[in-house]
Design a protein around this motif. Sequence first.
Motif, PDB file in Angstrom:
ATOM      1  N   ILE A   1       1.141  -1.027  -0.258  1.00  0.00           N
ATOM      2  CA  ILE A   1      -0.117   0.024   0.537  1.00  0.00           C
ATOM      3  C   ILE A   1       0.613   1.535  -0.172  1.00  0.00           C
ATOM      4  O   ILE A   1       1.739   1.478   0.739  1.00  0.00           O
ATOM      5  CB  ILE A   1      -0.889  -0.230   1.220  1.00  0.00           C
ATOM      6  CG1 ILE A   1      -2.023  -1.108   1.171  1.00  0.00           C
ATOM      7  CG2 ILE A   1      -2.044   1.659   1.107  1.00  0.00           C
ATOM      8  CD1 ILE A   1      -2.968  -1.199   2.530  1.00  0.00           C
ATOM      9  N   ALA A   2       0.577   1.925  -0.978  1.00  0.00           N
ATOM     10  CA  ALA A   2       1.287   3.469  -0.713  1.00  0.00           C
ATOM     11  C   ALA A   2       0.817   4.434   0.208  1.00  0.00           C
ATOM     12  O   ALA A   2       0.100   4.211   0.180  1.00  0.00           O
ATOM     13  CB  ALA A   2       1.345   3.455  -2.130  1.00  0.00           C
ATOM     14  N   VAL A   3       1.733   5.317   1.037  1.00  0.00           N
ATOM     15  CA  VAL A   3       1.976   5.881   1.858  1.00  0.00           C
ATOM     16  C   VAL A   3       3.449   7.233   1.933  1.00  0.00           C
ATOM     17  O   VAL A   3       4.492   6.670   0.963  1.00  0.00           O
ATOM     18  CB  VAL A   3       2.412   5.552   2.457  1.00  0.00           C
ATOM     19  CG1 VAL A   3       2.309   6.188   4.414  1.00  0.00           C
ATOM     20  CG2 VAL A   3       1.350   4.186   3.360  1.00  0.00           C
ATOM     21  N   SER A   4       2.670   7.914   1.201  1.00  0.00           N
ATOM     22  CA  SER A   4       2.984   9.400   1.251  1.00  0.00           C
ATOM     23  C   SER A   4       3.306   9.845   2.857  1.00  0.00           C
ATOM     24  O   SER A   4       2.475  10.323   3.510  1.00  0.00           O
ATOM     25  CB  SER A   4       3.158  10.253   0.127  1.00  0.00           C
ATOM     26  OG  SER A   4       1.822  10.301   0.150  1.00  0.00           O
ATOM     27  N   ASN A   5       4.272  10.898   3.184  1.00  0.00           N
ATOM     28  CA  ASN A   5       4.370  11.739   4.585  1.00  0.00           C
ATOM     29  C   ASN A   5       5.293  12.931   4.711  1.00  0.00           C
ATOM     30  O   ASN A   5       5.877  12.184   4.064  1.00  0.00           O
ATOM     31  CB  ASN A   5       4.331  11.106   5.326  1.00  0.00           C
ATOM     32  CG  ASN A   5       4.244  11.031   6.768  1.00  0.00           C
ATOM     33  OD1 ASN A   5       2.746  11.673   7.396  1.00  0.00           O
ATOM     34  ND2 ASN A   5       4.877  11.400   7.586  1.00  0.00           N
ATOM     35  N   ALA A   6       5.316  13.862   5.069  1.00  0.00           N
ATOM     36  CA  ALA A   6       5.824  15.140   4.649  1.00  0.00           C
ATOM     37  C   ALA A   6       6.854  14.700   5.987  1.00  0.00           C
ATOM     38  O   ALA A   6       8.118  15.114   5.489  1.00  0.00           O
ATOM     39  CB  ALA A   6       5.131  16.270   5.101  1.00  0.00           C
ATOM     40  N   SER A   7       6.796  13.825   7.038  1.00  0.00           N
ATOM     41  CA  SER A   7       8.143  14.058   7.977  1.00  0.00           C
ATOM     42  C   SER A   7       8.804  12.405   7.149  1.00  0.00           C
ATOM     43  O   SER A   7       8.150  11.564   7.057  1.00  0.00           O
ATOM     44  CB  SER A   7       7.299  13.814   9.489  1.00  0.00           C
ATOM     45  OG  SER A   7       8.794  13.272  10.073  1.00  0.00           O
ATOM     46  N   ASN A   8       9.481  12.542   8.015  1.00  0.00           N
ATOM     47  CA  ASN A   8      10.505  10.834   8.190  1.00  0.00           C
ATOM     48  C   ASN A   8       9.898  10.079   9.100  1.00  0.00           C
ATOM     49  O   ASN A   8      10.748   8.926   9.287  1.00  0.00           O
ATOM     50  CB  ASN A   8      12.192  10.845   8.281  1.00  0.00           C
ATOM     51  CG  ASN A   8      12.638  11.819   6.669  1.00  0.00           C
ATOM     52  OD1 ASN A   8      12.024  10.382   5.501  1.00  0.00           O
ATOM     53  ND2 ASN A   8      13.400  12.513   6.408  1.00  0.00           N
TER      54      ASN A   8
ATOM     55  N   ASP B   1       0.830   7.620  12.149  1.00  0.00           N
ATOM     56  CA  ASP B   1      -0.550   6.414  11.398  1.00  0.00           C
ATOM     57  C   ASP B   1      -0.350   5.799  10.413  1.00  0.00           C
ATOM     58  O   ASP B   1      -1.410   5.296  10.105  1.00  0.00           O
ATOM     59  CB  ASP B   1      -1.366   7.633  11.317  1.00  0.00           C
ATOM     60  CG  ASP B   1      -0.951   9.190  10.532  1.00  0.00           C
ATOM     61  OD1 ASP B   1       0.106   8.737   9.663  1.00  0.00           O
ATOM     62  OD2 ASP B   1      -1.333  10.088  10.293  1.00  0.00           O
ATOM     63  N   ALA B   2       0.863   5.678   9.803  1.00  0.00           N
ATOM     64  CA  ALA B   2       0.692   4.067   8.774  1.00  0.00           C
ATOM     65  C   ALA B   2       0.191   3.186   9.087  1.00  0.00           C
ATOM     66  O   ALA B   2      -0.307   2.443   8.921  1.00  0.00           O
ATOM     67  CB  ALA B   2       2.518   4.405   8.073  1.00  0.00           C
ATOM     68  N   ILE B   3       0.626   3.206  10.655  1.00  0.00           N
ATOM     69  CA  ILE B   3       0.165   1.778  11.206  1.00  0.00           C
ATOM     70  C   ILE B   3       0.012   1.881  12.494  1.00  0.00           C
ATOM     71  O   ILE B   3       0.237   2.176  13.236  1.00  0.00           O
ATOM     72  CB  ILE B   3       1.914   0.150  11.224  1.00  0.00           C
ATOM     73  CG1 ILE B   3       1.409   0.464  10.041  1.00  0.00           C
ATOM     74  CG2 ILE B   3       0.698  -0.797  11.897  1.00  0.00           C
ATOM     75  CD1 ILE B   3       3.651  -0.929   9.824  1.00  0.00           C
ATOM     76  N   GLN B   4      -1.408   0.927  12.415  1.00  0.00           N
ATOM     77  CA  GLN B   4      -1.960   1.775  14.104  1.00  0.00           C
ATOM     78  C   GLN B   4      -0.965   1.462  15.596  1.00  0.00           C
ATOM     79  O   GLN B   4      -0.727   0.405  15.437  1.00  0.00           O
ATOM     80  CB  GLN B   4      -3.696   0.819  14.466  1.00  0.00           C
ATOM     81  CG  GLN B   4      -4.320   1.261  15.433  1.00  0.00           C
ATOM     82  CD  GLN B   4      -5.518   1.172  15.468  1.00  0.00           C
ATOM     83  OE1 GLN B   4      -5.717  -0.311  14.808  1.00  0.00           O
ATOM     84  NE2 GLN B   4      -6.644   1.776  16.190  1.00  0.00           N
TER      85      GLN B   4
END
Length: 456
Positions: A222-229, A233-236
């Motif tokens: 599943i593609a995930v993008s985030n402004a920070s490294n 919340d990508a994995i609960q």
Amino acid sequence: MASISSLGIGSGLDLNGLLNQLNEAERGKLEPIKQQIETQQVKISAYGELKGALSGFQSANETLNDASLFQSLSASASGNAVQAAAGPEASPGQYAIEVEQLATAGSLATQRVNDLDTVLNDADATLDLTFTDDSLDHGVAIAADSTLEDVRDAINADSDAAVTASIVNDGEGYRLAVMSQETGEQAAVVDANFADLVTQTTLEDEAVLQDGQDAMLEVNGIAVSNASNQLDDAIQGVTLSLQGTGNSTLTVEQDAEAVQQAVVDFVETYNELKETADKLTAYNGEDGQAGDLIGDSAVRSIESRLRSDLASVVSVGDEHTMLADLGMTLRVDGTLELDEVKLETALAEGPGEVGAFFAGEAATDGMAGRLDTTLEQLLDTNGALEGAIGGAENRIDSLNDRYTRTEQSIDNTIARYQKQFGQLDGMLAQMNQTSAYLSQQLSSLPGQNGEGGGMF
């Protein structure tokens, strides 16, 4: 008692020395009381040492009585792409993670200035900073006659600028470099009106722009993008910290290591308590030295109650009912021995059962809960230990009163002796005077000195 230097002058006897000897003999009555007070003080200190060891065991036991310990999870990741930490909301599982790119902060390097001392502007001006997210756009006030260093300092002093400024020497001159304080595409600085601000010098070259970018990764495809490294919340319940591009396998599982360490602490602190109690109640036949609490009923009561709890059966849970089921056995000397392999096996096979044995379904159901009740009673202000300390303190108060009374009695006795010795000294002095007078009178009688008219 202060010595009376004139005592004995009249009689010629060392009555002052005799009175001092009598005073020392009388004050010898105080020594047994002093020794008894010191004995009680030593006992109080020993009780304090025992209390410290008991409190240490209580802390370790409280850790095992917390059901959340047995529900805690740990997260581990293979490779160097990701680091992870599991929180209370995480669920056990395994995740394939591919990091395609890290989040970076946007940066902008202005046109080149030949000299740091060059004055850039002849009037007050504003350096406009433009961002991808226009809500971050901001103007920094620049004073007249500012150098490149002055501009840098003005930017860094402006808390709303959302960038950090520095000066870079590219080998041919100096550039003002601004970097977004946050990573990600939206927080990236993309433009500045530096060329419009400068009025007193000619600029060379062009501004250098480096776009900010979001982190890009896949979690189980599943593609995930985030402004920070750092992703919360990508994995609960799991916090991901991206370290570099590449692949990692993330495993979230029961934190058996935390439970095992808690059990080790439990065993070690109990053994420290037992060793402290043994030291305080021991008797060394070789040198005749006895422990400070030898034969003390409070210590015997504490040891008896704890040993009874440790040896008892726990009815909560189906798999484990005694400490021995988890690799803990009471040695002949009363200390606990831990078989860590057996404990590891029990945790691997059923961490929930281990949790049920220690923490139970309620606070007092499990082994740790039962011990916690006992320890609270032992350490309570009305418990055996505090009662023993209070008893020793009361005995000290009583002995201090007795010491004071005895000391007063001694002072009264010595005062009486002193008065009697004074009377004796006066009487002997008078007798000596009478004796001297009679001797003088007798010596003056006729015939006492060999003179007079005799027959021969």
